[in-house]
Design an enzyme around this catalytic site. Structure first.
Site, short mmCIF file in Angstrom:
data_model
loop_
_atom_site.label_atom_id
_atom_site.label_comp_id
_atom_site.label_asym_id
_atom_site.label_seq_id
_atom_site.Cartn_x
_atom_site.Cartn_y
_atom_site.Cartn_z
N ASP A 45 -6.83 -14.16 5.16
CA ASP A 45 -6.90 -14.87 3.70
C ASP A 45 -8.05 -14.04 2.99
OD1 ASP A 45 -8.91 -16.24 4.72
OD2 ASP A 45 -8.15 -18.32 4.08
N SER A 46 -8.78 -13.09 3.40
CA SER A 46 -9.60 -12.34 2.73
C SER A 46 -8.80 -11.57 1.65
CB SER A 46 -10.40 -11.31 3.79
OG SER A 46 -9.39 -10.71 4.41
N LYS A 113 -4.29 -18.81 12.53
CA LYS A 113 -5.55 -19.10 12.58
C LYS A 113 -6.08 -20.19 11.52
CE LYS A 113 -9.00 -15.96 11.06
NZ LYS A 113 -9.73 -16.53 10.10
N GLU A 115 -9.42 -22.43 10.13
CA GLU A 115 -10.93 -22.74 10.20
C GLU A 115 -11.41 -24.13 10.37
OE1 GLU A 115 -12.49 -21.45 6.51
OE2 GLU A 115 -11.47 -19.23 6.50
N GLU A 182 -17.76 -16.44 13.14
CA GLU A 182 -18.39 -15.71 11.98
C GLU A 182 -19.75 -15.96 11.60
OE1 GLU A 182 -15.70 -15.50 8.80
OE2 GLU A 182 -16.88 -14.42 7.27
O1 KIV Z 1 -9.79 -13.61 6.31
C1 KIV Z 1 -10.25 -13.05 7.00
O2 KIV Z 1 -10.36 -11.89 6.75
C2 KIV Z 1 -11.02 -13.46 8.28
C3 KIV Z 1 -12.20 -12.59 8.68
C4 KIV Z 1 -13.21 -12.65 7.98
C5 KIV Z 1 -12.38 -12.90 10.33
O3 KIV Z 1 -10.80 -14.76 8.37
#
Ligand code: KIV
Length: 264
Positions: A45-46, A113, A115, A182
């Site tokens: 989600d980056s 994924k 968090e 992270e």
């Molecule tokens: O969203 C993302 O790119 C991530 C990475 C920083 C691990 O979660």
């Protein structure tokens, strides 16, 4: 042509072969990443920050994650694909199950994924029981940036470090198949990596993890602003994108990345 599986990724941990991971959000980059030997693509989600220009990852929606995951899956055929569950898309089990199902069935991801640790244990169990593979994410949690008060290293305090070890074990026991760590000290990620039997992928977490991940645009040097200390621009000295990605894969696999200065 078949995709890498979680079983193979676990075997890589067991045999000590480092796992090379990068984020990607579209078909063209995903094809280049796959050709360069990347094992896992994270549709992070980056993308909210590097594609959309948002100030954080918080505005990213499930529909956007599905769209980008579809593009990554279309552009690749062999890499393992993980899709991020966006902010508040897994606040309760029902929501988590239906959103994860969209990312898997419509998006084509092999794993989702999310968090956080303790707060998600029951949700992780329920996803796994329904056949949805889960990757945990501990340490710096970008979706909690406003709560943490900025993007900063986590787990320096001995009590916080103890909690992170506990949460990593809880996630693995709940059935998580992988873990992203992270921005934590390298000594702590070494302990966590040894404490769980699932692959641990670090970003700013030192060399002792089972693999490394970077945000693609950071390692190509095209993210505006100051690059985080743990990142490296691989697209320097007149290299092209394919060579930069291959160099990253080689550096991860040979244990040259991250170096001492790129860890906490
Ligand atoms: O969203 C993302 O790119 C991530 C990475 C920083 C691990 O979660």
């Amino acid at each position: 042509m078949s995709r890498l599986t979680i079983t193979q990724l676990r075997q890589m941990k067991d045999s000590g072969e480092k796992i090379a991971v990068l984020t990607s959000y579209d078909a063209s980059f995903s094809r280049i990443l796959e050709e360069a030997g990347i094992d896992v693509i994270l549709v992070g989600d980056s993308l909210g920050m590097v594609i959309q220009g948002q100030e954080s990852t918080l505005p990213v929606t499930v529909d956007e994650m599905v769209y980008h995951t579809q593009n990554v899956v279309r552009g690749s055929g062999e890499v393992f694909v993980i899709a991020d569950m966006p902010f508040m898309s897994y606040a309760n089990a029902d929501q988590a199950i239906s959103n994860a199902a969209l990312l898997m069935a419509k998006g084509g991801a092999q794993m989702v994924k999310l968090e956080g640790g303790t707060v998600n244990i029951s949700i992780v169990k329920q996803l796994v029981e329904r056949g949805i593979p889960v990757c945990g994410h501990l340490g710096l949690l970008p979706q909690s940036v406003h709560h943490i008060g900025g993007y900063r290293v986590q787990g320096r305090d001995p009590e916080d470090a103890k909690s992170l070890v506990k949460e990593a074990k809880q996630l693995a026991q709940a059935g998580a198949g992988m873990l992203v760590l992270e921005c934590v000290p390298a000594t702590l990620s070494k302990v966590i990596t040894a404490a769980v039997d699932i692959p641990v992928i670090g970003i700013g977490a030192g060399i002792e993890c089972d693999g490394q991940v970077l945000v693609l645009y950071d390692m190509l040097g095209i993210t505006p602003g100051k690059r985080p200390r743990f990142s490296q621009n691989f697209l320097i000295n007149g290299k092209n994108i394919s060579t930069a990605i291959s160099d990253y894969v080689d550096a991860v696999k040979s244990g040259k990345f991250p170096n001492e200065d790129q860890q906490y």
